[in-house]
Enzyme design. Structure first.
Site, PDB file in Angstrom:
ATOM      1  N   GLY A 232       0.968  -1.202  -0.065  1.00 11.91           N
ATOM      2  CA  GLY A 232      -0.149   0.072   0.095  1.00 11.91           C
ATOM      3  C   GLY A 232       0.974   1.339  -0.183  1.00 11.91           C
ATOM      4  O   GLY A 232       0.573   2.235   0.442  1.00 11.91           O
TER       5      GLY A 232
ATOM      6  N   GLN B 150      -1.280   7.606   1.703  1.00 19.37           N
ATOM      7  CA  GLN B 150      -0.910   8.936   2.453  1.00 19.37           C
ATOM      8  C   GLN B 150       0.492   8.610   3.198  1.00 19.37           C
ATOM      9  O   GLN B 150       1.220   9.297   3.132  1.00 19.37           O
ATOM     10  CB  GLN B 150      -1.822   9.393   3.336  1.00 19.37           C
ATOM     11  CG  GLN B 150      -1.640  10.587   3.780  1.00 19.37           C
ATOM     12  CD  GLN B 150      -2.724  11.100   4.970  1.00 19.37           C
ATOM     13  OE1 GLN B 150      -3.288  10.193   5.551  1.00 19.37           O
ATOM     14  NE2 GLN B 150      -2.549  12.174   5.499  1.00 19.37           N
TER      15      GLN B 150
ATOM     16  N   ASP C 133       1.957  -1.798  -4.663  1.00 15.57           N
ATOM     17  CA  ASP C 133       0.407  -1.285  -4.401  1.00 15.57           C
ATOM     18  C   ASP C 133      -0.085  -2.003  -5.406  1.00 15.57           C
ATOM     19  O   ASP C 133       0.591  -2.771  -6.187  1.00 15.57           O
ATOM     20  CB  ASP C 133       0.632   0.308  -4.378  1.00 15.57           C
ATOM     21  CG  ASP C 133      -0.719   0.777  -3.720  1.00 15.57           C
ATOM     22  OD1 ASP C 133      -1.784   0.390  -4.088  1.00 15.57           O
ATOM     23  OD2 ASP C 133      -0.499   1.505  -2.863  1.00 15.57           O
TER      24      ASP C 133
ATOM     25  N   ARG D  38      -2.136  -0.052  -7.375  1.00 19.44           N
ATOM     26  CA  ARG D  38      -1.983   0.905  -8.115  1.00 19.44           C
ATOM     27  C   ARG D  38      -0.471   1.113  -8.641  1.00 19.44           C
ATOM     28  O   ARG D  38       0.247   0.815  -8.066  1.00 19.44           O
ATOM     29  CB  ARG D  38      -2.381   2.365  -7.579  1.00 19.44           C
ATOM     30  CG  ARG D  38      -3.773   2.338  -6.860  1.00 19.44           C
ATOM     31  CD  ARG D  38      -4.067   3.828  -6.615  1.00 19.44           C
ATOM     32  NE  ARG D  38      -3.553   3.872  -5.313  1.00 19.44           N
ATOM     33  CZ  ARG D  38      -3.285   5.259  -4.748  1.00 19.44           C
ATOM     34  NH1 ARG D  38      -3.464   6.228  -5.377  1.00 19.44           N
ATOM     35  NH2 ARG D  38      -2.709   5.405  -3.505  1.00 19.44           N
TER      36      ARG D  38
ATOM     37  N   ASP E 234      -0.743  -7.175  -4.879  1.00 22.44           N
ATOM     38  CA  ASP E 234      -2.044  -7.381  -4.333  1.00 22.44           C
ATOM     39  C   ASP E 234      -1.988  -8.195  -3.166  1.00 22.44           C
ATOM     40  O   ASP E 234      -1.754  -9.456  -3.117  1.00 22.44           O
ATOM     41  CB  ASP E 234      -3.165  -7.837  -5.371  1.00 22.44           C
ATOM     42  CG  ASP E 234      -4.678  -8.009  -4.749  1.00 22.44           C
ATOM     43  OD1 ASP E 234      -4.417  -7.735  -3.380  1.00 22.44           O
ATOM     44  OD2 ASP E 234      -5.377  -8.309  -5.467  1.00 22.44           O
TER      45      ASP E 234
ATOM     46  N   TYR F  83     -14.362  -0.695   9.862  1.00 25.44           N
ATOM     47  CA  TYR F  83     -12.752  -0.290   9.995  1.00 25.44           C
ATOM     48  C   TYR F  83     -12.343  -0.479  11.233  1.00 25.44           C
ATOM     49  O   TYR F  83     -11.337  -1.326  11.353  1.00 25.44           O
ATOM     50  CB  TYR F  83     -12.704   1.297   9.749  1.00 25.44           C
ATOM     51  CG  TYR F  83     -11.242   1.947   9.646  1.00 25.44           C
ATOM     52  CD1 TYR F  83     -10.473   1.324   8.913  1.00 25.44           C
ATOM     53  CD2 TYR F  83     -10.798   2.676  10.761  1.00 25.44           C
ATOM     54  CE1 TYR F  83      -9.076   2.017   8.801  1.00 25.44           C
ATOM     55  CE2 TYR F  83      -9.557   2.978  10.604  1.00 25.44           C
ATOM     56  CZ  TYR F  83      -8.595   2.942   9.946  1.00 25.44           C
ATOM     57  OH  TYR F  83      -7.525   3.357   9.920  1.00 25.44           O
TER      58      TYR F  83
ATOM     59  N   LYS G 217      -9.467  -3.668  12.493  1.00 26.22           N
ATOM     60  CA  LYS G 217      -8.323  -3.156  13.023  1.00 26.22           C
ATOM     61  C   LYS G 217      -8.024  -3.750  14.728  1.00 26.22           C
ATOM     62  O   LYS G 217      -6.861  -4.105  14.878  1.00 26.22           O
ATOM     63  CB  LYS G 217      -8.316  -1.540  13.439  1.00 26.22           C
ATOM     64  CG  LYS G 217      -7.992  -0.716  12.364  1.00 26.22           C
ATOM     65  CD  LYS G 217      -6.776  -0.993  11.653  1.00 26.22           C
ATOM     66  CE  LYS G 217      -6.237   0.009  10.289  1.00 26.22           C
ATOM     67  NZ  LYS G 217      -5.153  -0.567   9.824  1.00 26.22           N
TER      68      LYS G 217
HETATM   69  P1  NAD Z   1      -4.297   5.208   2.006  1.00 25.76           P
HETATM   70  O1  NAD Z   1      -5.822   4.719   1.708  1.00 25.76           O
HETATM   71  O2  NAD Z   1      -3.745   6.478   1.796  1.00 25.76           O
HETATM   72  O3  NAD Z   1      -3.453   3.952   1.240  1.00 25.76           O
HETATM   73  C1  NAD Z   1      -3.727   2.613   1.311  1.00 25.76           C
HETATM   74  C2  NAD Z   1      -2.952   2.093  -0.088  1.00 25.76           C
HETATM   75  O4  NAD Z   1      -3.309   0.683  -0.024  1.00 25.76           O
HETATM   76  C3  NAD Z   1      -3.458   2.792  -1.335  1.00 25.76           C
HETATM   77  O5  NAD Z   1      -2.398   3.166  -2.085  1.00 25.76           O
HETATM   78  C4  NAD Z   1      -4.329   1.665  -2.011  1.00 25.76           C
HETATM   79  O6  NAD Z   1      -3.985   1.495  -3.421  1.00 25.76           O
HETATM   80  C5  NAD Z   1      -3.458   0.615  -1.287  1.00 25.76           C
HETATM   81  N1  NAD Z   1      -4.187  -0.661  -1.390  1.00 25.76           N
HETATM   82  C6  NAD Z   1      -5.604  -1.059  -1.265  1.00 25.76           C
HETATM   83  N2  NAD Z   1      -5.785  -2.618  -1.364  1.00 25.76           N
HETATM   84  C7  NAD Z   1      -4.877  -3.138  -1.681  1.00 25.76           C
HETATM   85  C8  NAD Z   1      -4.399  -4.501  -1.761  1.00 25.76           C
HETATM   86  N3  NAD Z   1      -5.159  -5.511  -1.794  1.00 25.76           N
HETATM   87  N4  NAD Z   1      -3.190  -4.632  -1.873  1.00 25.76           N
HETATM   88  C9  NAD Z   1      -2.226  -3.752  -2.111  1.00 25.76           C
HETATM   89  N5  NAD Z   1      -2.231  -2.466  -1.830  1.00 25.76           N
HETATM   90  C10 NAD Z   1      -3.691  -2.192  -1.683  1.00 25.76           C
HETATM   91  O7  NAD Z   1      -4.098   4.725   3.475  1.00 25.76           O
HETATM   92  P2  NAD Z   1      -3.003   5.307   4.599  1.00 25.76           P
HETATM   93  O8  NAD Z   1      -3.512   6.715   5.200  1.00 25.76           O
HETATM   94  O9  NAD Z   1      -1.470   5.337   3.972  1.00 25.76           O
HETATM   95  O10 NAD Z   1      -3.075   4.065   5.670  1.00 25.76           O
HETATM   96  C11 NAD Z   1      -2.098   3.129   5.669  1.00 25.76           C
HETATM   97  C12 NAD Z   1      -2.416   2.236   6.991  1.00 25.76           C
HETATM   98  O11 NAD Z   1      -2.340   3.200   8.003  1.00 25.76           O
HETATM   99  C13 NAD Z   1      -3.808   1.749   6.812  1.00 25.76           C
HETATM  100  O12 NAD Z   1      -3.819   0.467   7.577  1.00 25.76           O
HETATM  101  C14 NAD Z   1      -4.624   2.626   7.914  1.00 25.76           C
HETATM  102  O13 NAD Z   1      -5.683   2.127   8.373  1.00 25.76           O
HETATM  103  C15 NAD Z   1      -3.381   3.013   8.723  1.00 25.76           C
HETATM  104  N6  NAD Z   1      -3.624   4.156   9.360  1.00 25.76           N
HETATM  105  C16 NAD Z   1      -3.822   5.777   8.764  1.00 25.76           C
HETATM  106  C17 NAD Z   1      -4.184   6.637   9.311  1.00 25.76           C
HETATM  107  C18 NAD Z   1      -4.174   8.115   8.516  1.00 25.76           C
HETATM  108  O14 NAD Z   1      -4.591   9.174   9.286  1.00 25.76           O
HETATM  109  N7  NAD Z   1      -3.686   8.087   7.741  1.00 25.76           N
HETATM  110  C19 NAD Z   1      -4.543   6.598  10.743  1.00 25.76           C
HETATM  111  C20 NAD Z   1      -4.461   5.421  11.256  1.00 25.76           C
HETATM  112  C21 NAD Z   1      -4.120   4.296  10.848  1.00 25.76           C
HETATM  113  N1  SER Z   2      -7.304   8.635   9.847  1.00 23.15           N
HETATM  114  C1  SER Z   2      -7.908   7.292   9.804  1.00 23.15           C
HETATM  115  C2  SER Z   2      -9.380   7.421   9.463  1.00 23.15           C
HETATM  116  O1  SER Z   2     -10.298   8.481   9.620  1.00 23.15           O
HETATM  117  C3  SER Z   2      -7.891   6.771  11.167  1.00 23.15           C
HETATM  118  O2  SER Z   2      -7.663   5.442  11.282  1.00 23.15           O
HETATM  119  O3  SER Z   2      -9.886   6.338   9.010  1.00 23.15           O
END
Ligand code: NAD
Ligand code: SER
Length: 327
Positions: free
Chosen positions: A8, A12, A34, A36, A52, A141, A145
């Site tokens: 992934g 972000q 990823d 993508r 994937d 979600y 988690k």
């Molecule tokens: P994001 O949605 O920006 O990125 C997720 C990426 O996963 C995307 O690029 C998507 O293309 C890829 N993806 C989706 N399905 C897939 C698959 N089957 N195989 C491979 N890639 C796949 O998410 P993020 O914000 O970068 O978050 C990453 C992790 O951190 C997640 O587990 C999220 O729950 C956790 N998290 C994020 C935040 C936040 O605020 N960004 C907060 C708490 C936890």
């Molecule tokens: N930033 C994330 C969300 O809002 C928290 O896990 O889903």
């Protein structure tokens, strides 16, 4: 030297974690992946593979090809999107983490897994939420988690897989857009403040949630994986936080630099309900004790850095003297 696979990686977090890992461990030792494909210069400084991570075989091919010893598993569906597509969220979030820990077991890899404030629910103590407490989330979600936290703990205790993780708060960053979470407003508010001096927020002014600036989050993800395992009383899901904030407090922080910034509200009931089910603030004292976690950015430092970098990148505003923006 670690050899790392990031799943992934175009999201972000991955957009900033991959460069930080490459700087620390060497470009060729960090494989971004990823479902993508990268555009432009994304990830051009090191290897990229289509993976994937719901497919064990695709993970294993890359683990073997690059002799990977550590997996940062970021692929997931975030909270707001998950509530619109709960079955997809279950399949992606649970299917991918299971395949990742299983691949790690078979290939002797360590695993980082990011949990979330979403792993808590309305019956969790809301203020200064303890490390170990009630976890009965009411979102898909959150369910995925909590299950992933438990699965990672299980693989650590049953199979001795070196799984580690943190519960991240909402992350604020300017490099890549957020992927459909409840906390995304805290990114959009800065972009809209710089570009239009106006933002319409989908959460109430007093919705209180924990946040962290991305440089702190990236550092936490590296530090937990490098921590002395002998000091870790938990394997997964350490509470970490940097600040507790609301749309109103973010607005006040932005107005120190953009005095004419205006916010109004058009509440999205779905995302408001998710936010209302999450804690106001986390107690991260165990992470501080066990692996010396400490954030460097508070609300004011984050606000100044976000506004300066967004202005620089968008070129629609310039950083004026006296810490204020001017067209
Ligand atoms: P994001 O949605 O920006 O990125 C997720 C990426 O996963 C995307 O690029 C998507 O293309 C890829 N993806 C989706 N399905 C897939 C698959 N089957 N195989 C491979 N890639 C796949 O998410 P993020 O914000 O970068 O978050 C990453 C992790 O951190 C997640 O587990 C999220 O729950 C956790 N998290 C994020 C935040 C936040 O605020 N960004 C907060 C708490 C936890
Ligand atoms: N930033 C994330 C969300 O809002 C928290 O896990 O889903």
């Amino acid at each position: 030297m670690r050899r790392i696979l990031v799943t992934g990686a175009l999201g972000q977090i991955g957009s900033e974690l991959v460069p930080a890992l490459r700087e620390r461990y060497g470009n060729e030792n960090v494989v971004a992946s990823d479902i993508r494909m990268p555009t432009g210069q994304d990830g051009a400084d090191g290897p990229f593979e289509y993976v994937d991570c719901q497919r064990l075989h695709q993970i294993e091919v890359v683990l073997r090809r690059y002799d990977i010893d550590t997996i940062y598993h970021l692929a997931a569906v975030l909270s707001a999107v998950a509530e619109t597509k709960p079955m997809v969220a279950w399949d992606v979030n649970m299917g991918s983490v299971y395949q990742v820990v299983e691949a790690a077991r078979q290939h002797g890899c360590a695993v980082f897994h990011p949990s979330s404030i979403g792993a808590f629910g309305p019956t969790t103590p809301r203020d200064h939420t303890p490390q170990d407490t009630i976890q009965r989330p009411t979102t898909m979600y959150g369910i995925t988690k909590v299950a992933a936290e438990l699965l990672c703990d299980y693989y650590a205790s049953r199979f001795r897989v070196d799984t580690r993780g943190v519960r991240l708060p909402g992350l604020v960053s300017y490099v890549a857009p957020p992927g459909g979470g409840t906390t995304d407003y805290a990114v959009a508010i800065f972009h809209e403040a710089v570009r239009h001096r106006h933002y319409t927020c989908y959460l109430r002014a007093d919705s209180t949630l924990d946040f962290m600036y991305m440089p702190d989050a990236v550092r936490a993800m590296i530090e937990i994986m490098e921590a002395d395992p002998g000091r870790l009383t938990h394997r997964n899901a350490y509470n970490i936080t940097a600040m507790s904030a609301t749309p109103a407090s973010l607005t006040a922080a932005i107005r120190k630099y953009i005095p004419d910034f205006v916010i109004d509200y058009d509440i999205d009931p779905a995302r408001q309900a998710i936010a209302d089910s999450w804690p106001n603030s986390l107690d991260d004292s165990l992470a501080r004790l066990d692996w010396d976690w400490a954030p460097r950015f508070d609300l004011d430092a984050m606000t100044a850095d976000m506004l300066e970098n967004i202005a620089r990148r968008t070129k629609t505003a310039r950083w004026g003297g006296g810490g204020r923006y001017a067209d």
